[in-house]
Scaffold this motif. Structure first.
Motif, PDB file in Angstrom:
ATOM      1  N   ARG A 102       0.826  -1.283  -0.277  1.00  0.00           N
ATOM      2  CA  ARG A 102      -0.136   0.021   0.039  1.00  0.00           C
ATOM      3  C   ARG A 102       0.750   1.134  -0.144  1.00  0.00           C
ATOM      4  O   ARG A 102       0.415   2.551   0.065  1.00  0.00           O
ATOM      5  N   GLY A 103       2.106   0.838  -0.187  1.00  0.00           N
ATOM      6  CA  GLY A 103       3.705   2.247  -0.610  1.00  0.00           C
ATOM      7  C   GLY A 103       3.706   2.387   1.313  1.00  0.00           C
ATOM      8  O   GLY A 103       4.142   4.294   1.079  1.00  0.00           O
ATOM      9  N   ALA A 104       3.371   2.432   2.009  1.00  0.00           N
ATOM     10  CA  ALA A 104       3.987   2.421   3.397  1.00  0.00           C
ATOM     11  C   ALA A 104       5.769   2.779   2.978  1.00  0.00           C
ATOM     12  O   ALA A 104       6.417   1.888   2.669  1.00  0.00           O
ATOM     13  N   ARG A 105       6.215   3.570   3.629  1.00  0.00           N
ATOM     14  CA  ARG A 105       8.061   3.415   3.766  1.00  0.00           C
ATOM     15  C   ARG A 105       8.545   2.283   4.438  1.00  0.00           C
ATOM     16  O   ARG A 105       8.012   2.536   6.107  1.00  0.00           O
ATOM     17  N   MET A 106       9.133   1.692   4.433  1.00  0.00           N
ATOM     18  CA  MET A 106       9.782   0.953   4.907  1.00  0.00           C
ATOM     19  C   MET A 106      10.920   0.375   5.059  1.00  0.00           C
ATOM     20  O   MET A 106      11.690   0.965   4.168  1.00  0.00           O
ATOM     21  N   VAL A 107      11.610   0.606   6.807  1.00  0.00           N
ATOM     22  CA  VAL A 107      12.881   0.445   6.634  1.00  0.00           C
ATOM     23  C   VAL A 107      13.721  -0.530   7.986  1.00  0.00           C
ATOM     24  O   VAL A 107      12.730  -0.883   8.231  1.00  0.00           O
ATOM     25  N   GLY A 112      17.359  -6.334  10.084  1.00  0.00           N
ATOM     26  CA  GLY A 112      15.901  -6.352   9.983  1.00  0.00           C
ATOM     27  C   GLY A 112      16.153  -6.576   7.777  1.00  0.00           C
ATOM     28  O   GLY A 112      14.787  -6.791   6.865  1.00  0.00           O
ATOM     29  N   ALA A 113      17.195  -5.540   7.736  1.00  0.00           N
ATOM     30  CA  ALA A 113      17.131  -6.498   5.956  1.00  0.00           C
ATOM     31  C   ALA A 113      16.916  -7.879   5.207  1.00  0.00           C
ATOM     32  O   ALA A 113      16.053  -7.959   4.703  1.00  0.00           O
ATOM     33  N   PHE A 114      16.999  -8.704   6.595  1.00  0.00           N
ATOM     34  CA  PHE A 114      16.297 -10.264   5.882  1.00  0.00           C
ATOM     35  C   PHE A 114      14.910  -9.894   6.041  1.00  0.00           C
ATOM     36  O   PHE A 114      14.742 -11.469   5.210  1.00  0.00           O
ATOM     37  N   ARG A 126      18.813  -1.545  -3.942  1.00  0.00           N
ATOM     38  CA  ARG A 126      19.809  -1.578  -4.031  1.00  0.00           C
ATOM     39  C   ARG A 126      19.110  -1.407  -1.707  1.00  0.00           C
ATOM     40  O   ARG A 126      18.832  -1.300  -1.472  1.00  0.00           O
ATOM     41  N   ALA A 127      20.221  -2.318  -1.752  1.00  0.00           N
ATOM     42  CA  ALA A 127      20.328  -2.689   0.649  1.00  0.00           C
ATOM     43  C   ALA A 127      21.381  -2.698   1.341  1.00  0.00           C
ATOM     44  O   ALA A 127      22.474  -3.604   0.798  1.00  0.00           O
ATOM     45  N   THR A 128      21.344  -2.676   2.592  1.00  0.00           N
ATOM     46  CA  THR A 128      22.310  -3.120   2.418  1.00  0.00           C
ATOM     47  C   THR A 128      22.174  -3.931   4.294  1.00  0.00           C
ATOM     48  O   THR A 128      21.211  -3.833   4.543  1.00  0.00           O
ATOM     49  N   THR A 129      23.524  -4.686   4.520  1.00  0.00           N
ATOM     50  CA  THR A 129      22.735  -5.082   6.324  1.00  0.00           C
ATOM     51  C   THR A 129      24.113  -4.764   6.901  1.00  0.00           C
ATOM     52  O   THR A 129      25.716  -4.710   6.664  1.00  0.00           O
ATOM     53  N   HIS A 130      24.967  -5.546   8.224  1.00  0.00           N
ATOM     54  CA  HIS A 130      25.717  -5.643   9.089  1.00  0.00           C
ATOM     55  C   HIS A 130      27.162  -6.877   8.133  1.00  0.00           C
ATOM     56  O   HIS A 130      26.593  -7.508   7.229  1.00  0.00           O
ATOM     57  N   TRP A 131      28.142  -6.109   8.064  1.00  0.00           N
ATOM     58  CA  TRP A 131      28.779  -6.638   6.522  1.00  0.00           C
ATOM     59  C   TRP A 131      29.367  -8.032   7.561  1.00  0.00           C
ATOM     60  O   TRP A 131      29.783  -9.165   6.988  1.00  0.00           O
ATOM     61  N   ARG A 132      28.870  -8.621   8.647  1.00  0.00           N
ATOM     62  CA  ARG A 132      29.137  -9.682   9.379  1.00  0.00           C
ATOM     63  C   ARG A 132      27.946 -10.645   8.586  1.00  0.00           C
ATOM     64  O   ARG A 132      28.193 -11.811   8.464  1.00  0.00           O
ATOM     65  N   TRP A 133      27.268 -10.350   8.195  1.00  0.00           N
ATOM     66  CA  TRP A 133      25.953 -10.712   7.530  1.00  0.00           C
ATOM     67  C   TRP A 133      25.928 -11.403   6.169  1.00  0.00           C
ATOM     68  O   TRP A 133      25.024 -11.694   5.052  1.00  0.00           O
ATOM     69  N   ALA A 134      26.646  -9.964   5.787  1.00  0.00           N
ATOM     70  CA  ALA A 134      26.874  -9.983   4.519  1.00  0.00           C
ATOM     71  C   ALA A 134      26.328 -11.127   3.435  1.00  0.00           C
ATOM     72  O   ALA A 134      26.056 -10.671   1.906  1.00  0.00           O
ATOM     73  N   GLU A 155      16.637   4.138  -0.799  1.00  0.00           N
ATOM     74  CA  GLU A 155      15.848   3.806  -2.220  1.00  0.00           C
ATOM     75  C   GLU A 155      14.722   4.197  -1.941  1.00  0.00           C
ATOM     76  O   GLU A 155      13.426   3.956  -2.833  1.00  0.00           O
ATOM     77  N   GLY A 156      14.442   5.384  -1.724  1.00  0.00           N
ATOM     78  CA  GLY A 156      13.149   6.754  -1.421  1.00  0.00           C
ATOM     79  C   GLY A 156      11.565   6.036  -0.423  1.00  0.00           C
ATOM     80  O   GLY A 156      11.996   6.507   0.270  1.00  0.00           O
ATOM     81  N   ASP A 157      10.976   5.148  -1.021  1.00  0.00           N
ATOM     82  CA  ASP A 157      10.073   4.142   0.482  1.00  0.00           C
ATOM     83  C   ASP A 157      10.048   2.989   0.564  1.00  0.00           C
ATOM     84  O   ASP A 157       9.864   2.743   1.665  1.00  0.00           O
ATOM     85  N   VAL A 158      12.500   2.619   0.589  1.00  0.00           N
ATOM     86  CA  VAL A 158      12.493   1.423   1.377  1.00  0.00           C
ATOM     87  C   VAL A 158      13.688   2.146   1.691  1.00  0.00           C
ATOM     88  O   VAL A 158      14.687   2.747   0.808  1.00  0.00           O
ATOM     89  N   LEU A 159      14.264   2.173   3.299  1.00  0.00           N
ATOM     90  CA  LEU A 159      15.999   2.260   3.182  1.00  0.00           C
ATOM     91  C   LEU A 159      16.270   0.858   3.895  1.00  0.00           C
ATOM     92  O   LEU A 159      15.743   0.439   5.600  1.00  0.00           O
ATOM     93  N   THR A 160      17.592   1.052   4.149  1.00  0.00           N
ATOM     94  CA  THR A 160      18.384  -0.411   5.523  1.00  0.00           C
ATOM     95  C   THR A 160      19.619   0.042   5.510  1.00  0.00           C
ATOM     96  O   THR A 160      20.211   1.023   5.053  1.00  0.00           O
ATOM     97  N   ALA A 161      19.456   0.139   7.236  1.00  0.00           N
ATOM     98  CA  ALA A 161      20.813   0.511   8.061  1.00  0.00           C
ATOM     99  C   ALA A 161      21.423  -0.694   8.014  1.00  0.00           C
ATOM    100  O   ALA A 161      21.119  -1.860   7.894  1.00  0.00           O
TER     101      ALA A 161
END
Length: 323
Positions: A102-107, A112-114, A126-134, A155-161
């Protein structure tokens, strides 16, 4: 006095979630900010079952809202996974898919990227996750464009830390997107945290801690910030620091994980944002005061880092709008 905003943030807390990431979300989006003349966020915690044990059983959450609260959230923060190879619960995946559809911003914070990837939200992105699990992430989700060595990806409506501390960087980035640089800087000062680390910085610096505190770049960085209006070059900065340009570059990479030029440009753009928020309408004047030189260069650099033109940025974040 800050008021509750209509922007709803839902944080999913699943079995084994990390308390630090939960604390970051609560600190940034849940606490009222009476010192800011700005509506703030409306945060709610959601769990798939009435009782959820946090990572290592440190404590248990009870009496928290159910996953149905995600269905009207504007931003959804998904849970990290202590064991990324263990899939999230079907209830969580269904809720994440509904919100994304429905277009919610996903973080996501850290692993949590998994969760986002398992829900199919990151396919082709495009996405990222902890280097240990990359490495594991790349094997499990080859359809995701993994960037394994950055702090966060927007990525606009999807963001990963990436790691836990990068959750703070991404959270402040979201506040900057929603409320502007001045408000984000005020929150970072309240947290006694660096105002801005660009998402493209490396997750970790593979260098030993300098044995002598005097090697810190802090005095040099302070001097540069005071001289942003000047046409500083990297040669000027190296000369002021009494070191070669190559040595300066090594120090920046070791302490900040970026180049002197990239850091300088980011600081110039941050100052330009503050000037625009303060109501300065003359682009040439803004460009001169922040050292970007011309209005054309200001437009290029601002769009590259915020996705907005100067007029759009001013219209959205000018402090006299009360928004």
């Amino acid at each position: 006095m800050s008021k509750q905003s209509s922007h709803r943030v839902a944080v999913i807390v699943d079995e084994g979630s990390n308390p630090f990431e939960l604390g970051v979300a609560t600190e940034l989006f849940g606490l009222r900010r009476p010192e800011l003349d700005r509506d703030w966020y409306n945060l709610v915690l959601c769990t798939p079952q009435p009782t959820v044990r946090m990572h290592s059983g440190f404590f248990t959450l009870t009496g928290v809202a159910g996953l149905d609260r995600i269905d009207d959230a504007d931003t959804v923060i998904v849970p990290n996974r202590p064991d990324p190879e263990t899939p999230p619960s079907p209830e969580v995946l269904d809720a994440v898919r509904r919100a994304a559809a429905r277009g919610a911003r996903m973080v996501s914070f850290c692993t949590g990227a998994f969760t986002l990837a398992a829900a199919g939200v990151l396919d082709g992105r495009r996405a990222t996750t902890h280097w240990r699990w990359a490495g594991l992430f790349a094997v499990m989700y080859p359809e995701v464009k993994l960037e394994p060595d950055v702090l966060f990806v927007d990525e606009g409506d999807v963001l990963t830390a990436a790691g836990s501390a990068a959750a703070l960087d991404l959270g402040l980035h979201l506040i900057r997107r929603d409320h502007g640089a001045e408000i984000a800087n005020a929150v970072s000062r309240r947290l006694v945290y660096t105002a801005h680390r660009d998402g493209g910085q490396r997750q970790f610096i593979d260098q030993p801690v300098p044995p002598v505190a005097d090697t810190s770049l802090a005095p040099l960085l302070g001097w540069i910030r005071e001289e942003l209006a000047s046409p500083l070059t990297i040669a000027d900065i190296a000369a002021h620091a009494a070191m070669s340009q190559a040595t300066l570059h090594r120090h920046f990479q070791a302490e900040l994980g970026t180049t002197p030029l990239a850091w300088l440009t980011a600081e110039r753009v941050a100052l330009a944002c503050r000037l625009l928020e303060a109501g300065e309408i003359r682009l040439d004047a803004v460009a001169r005061q922040c050292g970007l030189g011309t209005a054309t260069n200001l437009r290029i650099q601002l769009r590259r880092r915020t996705g907005l033109t100067p007029s759009d940025y001013r219209r959205r974040f000018a402090l006299n709008t009360g928004g």
